[in-house]
Design an enzyme around this catalytic site. Structure first.
Site, PDB file in Angstrom:
ATOM      1  N   ASN A  11       0.055  -1.923  10.222  1.00  9.47           N
ATOM      2  CA  ASN A  11       0.865  -1.412   9.111  1.00  9.47           C
ATOM      3  C   ASN A  11       1.452  -0.073   9.577  1.00  9.47           C
ATOM      4  OD1 ASN A  11       0.075  -0.757   5.582  1.00  9.47           O
ATOM      5  ND2 ASN A  11       1.977  -1.392   6.520  1.00  9.47           N
ATOM      6  N   CYS A  71      -1.401   4.010  -0.252  1.00  8.36           N
ATOM      7  CA  CYS A  71      -1.382   3.149   0.931  1.00  8.36           C
ATOM      8  C   CYS A  71      -2.665   3.415   1.703  1.00  8.36           C
ATOM      9  CB  CYS A  71      -0.163   3.444   1.791  1.00  8.36           C
ATOM     10  SG  CYS A  71      -0.141   2.549   3.368  1.00  8.36           S
ATOM     11  N   GLY A  72      -3.550   2.420   1.757  1.00 10.14           N
ATOM     12  CA  GLY A  72      -4.828   2.617   2.425  1.00 10.14           C
ATOM     13  C   GLY A  72      -4.691   2.846   3.916  1.00 10.14           C
ATOM     14  N   ASN A 149      -2.526   1.012  -7.389  1.00  9.10           N
ATOM     15  CA  ASN A 149      -1.260   0.281  -7.421  1.00  9.10           C
ATOM     16  C   ASN A 149      -1.570  -1.180  -7.743  1.00  9.10           C
ATOM     17  OD1 ASN A 149      -2.394  -0.433  -4.976  1.00  9.10           O
ATOM     18  ND2 ASN A 149      -0.666   0.145  -3.721  1.00  9.10           N
ATOM     19  N   HIS A 151      -1.842  -5.307  -7.784  1.00 13.86           N
ATOM     20  CA  HIS A 151      -1.984  -6.416  -6.842  1.00 13.86           C
ATOM     21  C   HIS A 151      -2.227  -7.713  -7.589  1.00 13.86           C
ATOM     22  CE1 HIS A 151      -2.359  -3.886  -3.174  1.00 13.86           C
ATOM     23  NE2 HIS A 151      -2.798  -3.018  -4.059  1.00 13.86           N
ATOM     24  N   ASN A 185       2.267  -6.159  -5.490  1.00 12.37           N
ATOM     25  CA  ASN A 185       1.834  -6.544  -4.150  1.00 12.37           C
ATOM     26  C   ASN A 185       1.092  -7.874  -4.261  1.00 12.37           C
ATOM     27  OD1 ASN A 185       2.366  -3.880  -2.576  1.00 12.37           O
ATOM     28  ND2 ASN A 185       1.219  -3.231  -4.373  1.00 12.37           N
ATOM     29  N   GLU A 203       4.226  -7.024   0.418  1.00 15.13           N
ATOM     30  CA  GLU A 203       4.156  -5.744  -0.278  1.00 15.13           C
ATOM     31  C   GLU A 203       5.448  -5.480  -1.047  1.00 15.13           C
ATOM     32  OE1 GLU A 203       2.215  -2.279   1.386  1.00 15.13           O
ATOM     33  OE2 GLU A 203       2.022  -3.336   3.302  1.00 15.13           O
ATOM     34  N   ARG A 204       5.305  -5.002  -2.268  1.00  9.07           N
ATOM     35  CA  ARG A 204       6.492  -4.683  -3.055  1.00  9.07           C
ATOM     36  C   ARG A 204       7.244  -3.552  -2.350  1.00  9.07           C
ATOM     37  NH1 ARG A 204       4.680  -1.237  -8.456  1.00  9.07           N
ATOM     38  NH2 ARG A 204       3.376   0.275  -7.370  1.00  9.07           N
ATOM     39  N   CYS A 212      -2.244  -4.388   4.758  1.00 11.18           N
ATOM     40  CA  CYS A 212      -2.133  -3.540   3.571  1.00 11.18           C
ATOM     41  C   CYS A 212      -3.549  -3.127   3.195  1.00 11.18           C
ATOM     42  CB  CYS A 212      -1.452  -4.291   2.431  1.00 11.18           C
ATOM     43  SG  CYS A 212      -1.439  -3.387   0.863  1.00 11.18           S
ATOM     44  N   GLY A 213      -3.839  -1.840   3.285  1.00 10.02           N
ATOM     45  CA  GLY A 213      -5.190  -1.365   3.011  1.00 10.02           C
ATOM     46  C   GLY A 213      -5.596  -1.563   1.568  1.00 10.02           C
ATOM     47  N   GLY A 215      -4.307  -3.670  -0.426  1.00 11.40           N
ATOM     48  CA  GLY A 215      -4.360  -5.116  -0.623  1.00 11.40           C
ATOM     49  C   GLY A 215      -5.674  -5.711  -0.132  1.00 11.40           C
TER      50      GLY A 215
END
Length: 267
Positions: A11, A71-72, A149, A151, A185, A203-204, A212-213, A215
């Site tokens: 990512n 964002c992870g 965020n 999911h 997401n 990812e949106r 995606c962390g 996610g």
């Protein structure tokens, strides 16, 4: 503008050290630098900033210029940069994000951050368990999870089906479904066993990414709550693996972050 490109599990983002640089119109710049043909090429732009309420601040923008809440993988990269460059003085520190304060623990090697642990906080189930919707005329079941965020986690019954999904064709139907007015997401999961799950993600604002962390955390959380995996699980993504655990209702994410290259770009 000087920048460094970094990646966590594939990512990748363009990072700017805002302890030294000033960035005007970050949404516009995110669109330009993210372009993989005419820009640097990335999943978005992340600014590494001073903070009045934490040790460091992460300010992120998706590839389409929209502002991201969390964002992870980006948080791990910001943590590595801040630690390696001496902006934080301890292996344990705090990070300000648009999704609140995150708590970081660095595992160093030879004076540099190697593995980064992020306390991602608590997640919330935001749907029925599961909820059914129509995607492009087909009924699908998902589990909604908010971890700072939004999911939506979908399950497939074979690794082959997961690999063969044409997300470039159908991804936007999931992201922009009317059920999700702010977009969402979308994670697609195959459960191998109680300690391993496989994931692809749309990812949106960015489309399909290698990882995606948030996610991975949302997917692990949903699968744990389903009773289909243990409270510590390895999430296998296209770009690498992340270890996710649930302890006292807090979600922890552990993984590496790495530099790709540095550069300078004029606008």
């Amino acid at each position: 503008m000087k920048f460094v490109k970094m990646q966590g599990a594939g990512n990748d983002y363009v990072y700017v050290d805002c302890f030294k640089e000033k960035v005007k119109n970050p949404s516009e710049i995110a669109i330009k630098v993210s372009d993989r043909h005419f820009g640097v090429g990335s999943d978005g732009l992340i600014l590494i900033c001073p903070s009045d309420i934490a040790d460091v601040k992460m300010d992120m923008y998706n590839a389409d210029g929209s502002r991201g809440l969390m964002c992870g993988n980006g948080a791990r990269c910001v943590a590595k940069y801040a630690y390696d460059h001496g902006y934080v003085k301890s292996e344990n520190f705090t990070m300000e994000t648009c999704a609140g304060i995150k708590y970081i623990k660095v595992e160093p090697k030879n004076g540099k951050a190697e593995y980064i642990n992020v306390n991602m906080g608590k997640a919330v189930i935001t749907s029925e368990f599961p909820e059914k919707i129509l995607i492009n005329g087909e009924e699908k079941e998902f589990i909604g999870v908010d971890i700072g965020n939004p999911h939506a986690v979908y399950y497939v019954d074979s690794l082959e089906k997961l690999h063969n999904m044409d997300l470039n064709r159908v991804g936007e139907y999931y992201e922009k479904h009317e059920r999700f007015p702010q977009k969402v997401n979308s994670e697609f999961i195959y459960i191998k066993d109680r300690k391993n799950i496989y994931m692809r993600v749309w990812e949106r604002g960015s489309g399909e990414t290698l990882a995606c962390g948030t996610g991975a955390c949302a997917s692990a959380f949903a699968t744990i709550k389903k009773g289909d995996c243990d409270t510590s699980v390895r999430v296998h993504l296209l770009g690498g693996d992340l270890d996710i655990s649930l302890e006292n209702d807090e979600i922890y994410m552990r993984g590496k972050a790495e530099y790709v290259f540095t550069g300078e770009i004029n606008f």
